[in-house]
Design an enzyme around this catalytic site. Structure first.
Site, PDB file in Angstrom:
ATOM      1  N   GLY A  54    -107.631 -22.465  83.585  1.00  0.00           N
ATOM      2  CA  GLY A  54    -106.886 -23.516  84.278  1.00  0.00           C
ATOM      3  C   GLY A  54    -106.915 -24.857  83.593  1.00  0.00           C
ATOM      4  O   GLY A  54    -106.617 -25.880  84.212  1.00  0.00           O
ATOM      5  N   SER A  55    -107.242 -24.898  82.286  1.00  0.00           N
ATOM      6  CA  SER A  55    -107.379 -26.177  81.589  1.00  0.00           C
ATOM      7  C   SER A  55    -106.081 -26.646  80.943  1.00  0.00           C
ATOM      8  O   SER A  55    -106.046 -27.731  80.361  1.00  0.00           O
ATOM      9  CB  SER A  55    -108.464 -26.057  80.512  1.00  0.00           C
ATOM     10  OG  SER A  55    -108.085 -25.115  79.521  1.00  0.00           O
ATOM     11  N   PHE A 115    -113.483 -26.221  75.921  1.00  0.00           N
ATOM     12  CA  PHE A 115    -114.342 -25.053  75.718  1.00  0.00           C
ATOM     13  C   PHE A 115    -115.066 -24.593  76.972  1.00  0.00           C
ATOM     14  O   PHE A 115    -115.132 -23.403  77.272  1.00  0.00           O
ATOM     15  CB  PHE A 115    -115.353 -25.372  74.614  1.00  0.00           C
ATOM     16  CG  PHE A 115    -116.423 -24.341  74.414  1.00  0.00           C
ATOM     17  CD1 PHE A 115    -116.150 -23.162  73.740  1.00  0.00           C
ATOM     18  CD2 PHE A 115    -117.709 -24.543  74.907  1.00  0.00           C
ATOM     19  CE1 PHE A 115    -117.137 -22.200  73.553  1.00  0.00           C
ATOM     20  CE2 PHE A 115    -118.696 -23.595  74.726  1.00  0.00           C
ATOM     21  CZ  PHE A 115    -118.414 -22.420  74.044  1.00  0.00           C
ATOM     22  N   GLY A 121     -97.885 -16.147  77.838  1.00  0.00           N
ATOM     23  CA  GLY A 121     -97.645 -15.192  78.906  1.00  0.00           C
ATOM     24  C   GLY A 121     -96.221 -14.727  79.042  1.00  0.00           C
ATOM     25  O   GLY A 121     -95.899 -13.966  79.968  1.00  0.00           O
ATOM     26  N   ILE A 160     -99.270  -9.460  79.223  1.00  0.00           N
ATOM     27  CA  ILE A 160    -100.598  -9.922  79.629  1.00  0.00           C
ATOM     28  C   ILE A 160    -101.617  -9.506  78.571  1.00  0.00           C
ATOM     29  O   ILE A 160    -101.885  -8.314  78.374  1.00  0.00           O
ATOM     30  CB  ILE A 160    -100.992  -9.333  80.997  1.00  0.00           C
ATOM     31  CG1 ILE A 160     -99.873  -9.539  82.024  1.00  0.00           C
ATOM     32  CG2 ILE A 160    -102.306  -9.950  81.461  1.00  0.00           C
ATOM     33  CD1 ILE A 160     -99.520 -10.986  82.301  1.00  0.00           C
ATOM     34  N   ARG A 213    -110.530 -39.055  82.412  1.00  0.00           N
ATOM     35  CA  ARG A 213    -109.168 -39.144  82.950  1.00  0.00           C
ATOM     36  C   ARG A 213    -109.186 -39.259  84.466  1.00  0.00           C
ATOM     37  O   ARG A 213    -108.445 -40.053  85.056  1.00  0.00           O
ATOM     38  CB  ARG A 213    -108.367 -37.922  82.505  1.00  0.00           C
ATOM     39  CG  ARG A 213    -106.902 -37.971  82.862  1.00  0.00           C
ATOM     40  CD  ARG A 213    -106.163 -36.805  82.232  1.00  0.00           C
ATOM     41  NE  ARG A 213    -106.907 -35.571  82.411  1.00  0.00           N
ATOM     42  CZ  ARG A 213    -106.879 -34.549  81.547  1.00  0.00           C
ATOM     43  NH1 ARG A 213    -106.173 -34.632  80.458  1.00  0.00           N
ATOM     44  NH2 ARG A 213    -107.569 -33.445  81.792  1.00  0.00           N
ATOM     45  N   TYR A 255    -104.223 -37.031  66.761  1.00  0.00           N
ATOM     46  CA  TYR A 255    -104.412 -36.845  68.197  1.00  0.00           C
ATOM     47  C   TYR A 255    -104.395 -38.220  68.852  1.00  0.00           C
ATOM     48  O   TYR A 255    -105.247 -39.065  68.565  1.00  0.00           O
ATOM     49  CB  TYR A 255    -105.754 -36.161  68.428  1.00  0.00           C
ATOM     50  CG  TYR A 255    -105.998 -35.591  69.805  1.00  0.00           C
ATOM     51  CD1 TYR A 255    -105.985 -34.221  70.016  1.00  0.00           C
ATOM     52  CD2 TYR A 255    -106.282 -36.410  70.892  1.00  0.00           C
ATOM     53  CE1 TYR A 255    -106.245 -33.679  71.266  1.00  0.00           C
ATOM     54  CE2 TYR A 255    -106.528 -35.880  72.141  1.00  0.00           C
ATOM     55  CZ  TYR A 255    -106.510 -34.520  72.327  1.00  0.00           C
ATOM     56  OH  TYR A 255    -106.760 -33.990  73.566  1.00  0.00           O
TER      57      TYR A 255
END
Length: 568
Positions: free
Chosen positions: A153-154, A220, A283, A287, A427, A488
């Site tokens: 879920g990151s 990670f 996806g 899967i 954040r 970045y």
């Protein structure tokens, strides 16, 4: 920041799968705080105008106050899914469905905090085997369901959310129960690992046998191997080990017509690479259940040393020279002056001997003619035998000195290594105090990096002026290659009453700058829905049509995570 190792992630009732908290990054009980960092609040006030000394202006809402759309799962589908995975592994409660609705971008967090849920998954299903995944895929085709694979879920590019107007039943396929290292081929250095293994659990299993994968993205602690492959991830040590595409030697992916098997061979000349098609597919093609990755023996020695450069330009030149040299570091990172100031501002107050050393260093640098406001902090890592590390440190030291830099020892590197996975908590903290912050990353050839960097700053500052805010852009170089590197960018501003509209202006300005300056739309975060508007500019209109043709052919019914990458 409290000790992350002492905390465990939240789990669904009766299911041993860790999840982050529903309203923000990481786990409950862990948060950034600035009281022991005296320089941080003044820094934030100076660069974006946010006052951290007052009470938080926004906090996570009570879950009970949210209006969550009811599940649309019909009884026949519930019965079919329960028959496959067991009744306790089809989860319908609101909390679980919310956890599986969004990723963790600033857009996601703002929508969650404001109760914006145009569409949530109707069920969360936890398969335990590839066979169960195959049966779920067959059920999805039979009942015309939408399947969205879920790792940790990151994700921050909108690759997890259902399409807002999706009328079909949406199932979030949580891969968290497929979390084991299945086999290690010690002669070849190949490990077979299930796709749902989260980073720390996977490394723990590998380390117990004397191995490491060496892949450590910022996410990670809360992301999975399958997610890394699906989004074409890069880790902090990619200079040595490569990114996930380099590490992935074989894989298994369930599709409606069976399991695609990519055997783990060193190289092959067998037409267009199916492996490359699947890596980064988010996806859309099926899967991913299992990945064979290159692993390495745990190194004899590992160090991250800190260096200072008199300017950003000098730091970039040094990183390029290192990439072109015989040195083989594991990490090459240099921050610009704004991110360097931020790094120092998030440090605890120096006292005693440490304070004296810092003051002495500042006097020394001033005497050398350095402008301390332009100083740039760099971290360079080394791994291998004692002899290998020592040789590389000497090679890099010569290059650093040639470009006007200097080494400042192991202390800052140790601190960086300890805190490298903590940054996302900032954040949430900033959002609590009325600020919006997010990231964009790109890659470009060495010849274009500095012009691209300058264009991003000019474009972002025009965007800040347009929305009437005082904003900050920070940058660092990481992930060096022979021909170029990743830049970045972190951007932040004090948001008003329409934070998402403001965010869109700034985000668009930065992404536009990437494209016009010869950079890619994303280096390692993927496309999702966030970056899809720029994809045709990145891969060309015919290239996008070729990609869309592949997706249409492979998923004619749009059952696999529709809307991601190409927007269709």
């Amino acid at each position: 920041m409290t000790d992350l190792k002492a905390k465990a992630g939240a789990t669904d009732a009766g299911i041993d799968v860790k999840h982050m908290k529903w309203w923000g990054w990481g786990v409950e009980g862990v948060a950034f705080h600035h009281e022991d960092k005296p320089a941080f609040a003044p820094f934030v006030k100076k660069v974006v105008g946010v006052d951290l000394h007052g009470d938080a202006v926004a906090v996570a809402p009570s879950f009970d106050d949210l209006d969550i759309p009811a599940s649309r799962l019909q009884a026949p589908v519930l019965a079919a899914l329960s028959m496959i995975v067991g009744e306790g592994h089809v989860v319908l409660d609101d909390m679980s469905r919310v956890v599986h609705t969004y990723g963790k971008s600033i857009r996601d967090l703002i929508r969650i905090r404001n109760g914006v849920f145009p569409r949530v998954p109707d069920a969360v299903v936890y398969p335990a085997t590839e066979s169960e995944v195959a049966k779920i895929v067959a059920t999805a085709l039979e009942h015309d369901l939408v399947l969205i694979p879920f790792g940790g879920g990151s994700n921050i590019v909108g690759a997890l959310e259902p399409q807002p107007h999706e009328e079909r039943t949406v199932v979030s396929l949580d891969m968290g129960r497929l979390d084991r290292v299945l086999d290690i081929d010690e002669d070849s250095g190949l490990a077979v690992i299930q796709a749902g293994a989260q980073g720390p659990d996977m490394e723990e299993q590998l380390n117990a046998k004397g191995w490491t994968m060496g892949h450590f993205p910022d996410s990670f602690t809360h992301s999975t191997l399958g997610g890394w492959v699906a989004t074409r991830s890069s880790g902090m040590q990619s200079d040595k080990f490569g990114d996930i595409a380099d590490m992935t030697r074989g894989l298994r992916m369930v599709r409606p017509d069976g399991v695609v098997v990519i055997r783990a061979v060193p190289s092959a000349s067998t037409g267009p690479s199916l492996r490359e098609m699947i890596i980064g597919s988010e996806g859309r093609l099926g899967i991913i259940t299992e990945v064979t990755v290159q692993v390495h023996r745990i190194p004899e020695k590992r160090e991250i040393l800190a260096y200072l450069f008199p300017s950003w330009e000098a730091g970039l030149k040094a990183m390029q020279a290192i990439a072109e040299s015989d040195a083989t570091p594991s990490v090459t990172r240099v921050s610009n002056e704004f991110e360097t100031e931020m790094s120092f501002a998030t440090s605890k107050e120096s006292k005693g001997a440490s304070a004296l050393v810092m003051k002495g260093l500042q006097r020394f640098l001033k005497a050398k003619g350095w402008n301390l406001e332009k100083m740039c902090l760099s971290f360079i890592g080394y791994e291998g035998t004692d002899e290998h590390v020592d040789r590389n440190e000497k090679l890099v030291s010569k290059i650093v000195k040639k470009h006007g830099g200097m080494g400042v020892g192991k202390g800052p590197g140790v601190l960086y290594d300890q805190k490298k996975f903590d940054t996302p908590y900032l954040r949430d903290f900033f959002l609590d105090h009325g600020g919006a912050a997010d990231v964009s990353e790109t890659a470009a050839p060495w010849s274009k990096l500095l012009p691209l960097y300058r264009e991003v700053y000019a474009s972002a500052n025009r965007a800040f002026d347009k929305i009437g805010v005082k904003g900050l852009v920070m940058a660092h170089l990481s992930h060096s290659y022979h021909s170029g590197a990743c830049l970045y960018f972190t951007f932040a501003f004090e948001h008003g009453e329409a934070p998402l509209e403001q965010y869109d202006v700034v985000k668009k300005a930065i992404q536009d700058a990437f494209i016009v300056s010869g950079g890619t739309v994303s280096h390692h975060h993927g496309v999702g829905v966030e970056h899809s508007p720029w994809l045709a500019d990145d891969v060309s209109v015919p290239g996008l049509a070729l990609m869309q043709g592949l997706l249409d052919s492979a998923d004619a019914g749009a059952n696999f995570n529709p809307g991601k990458i190409t927007g269709k």
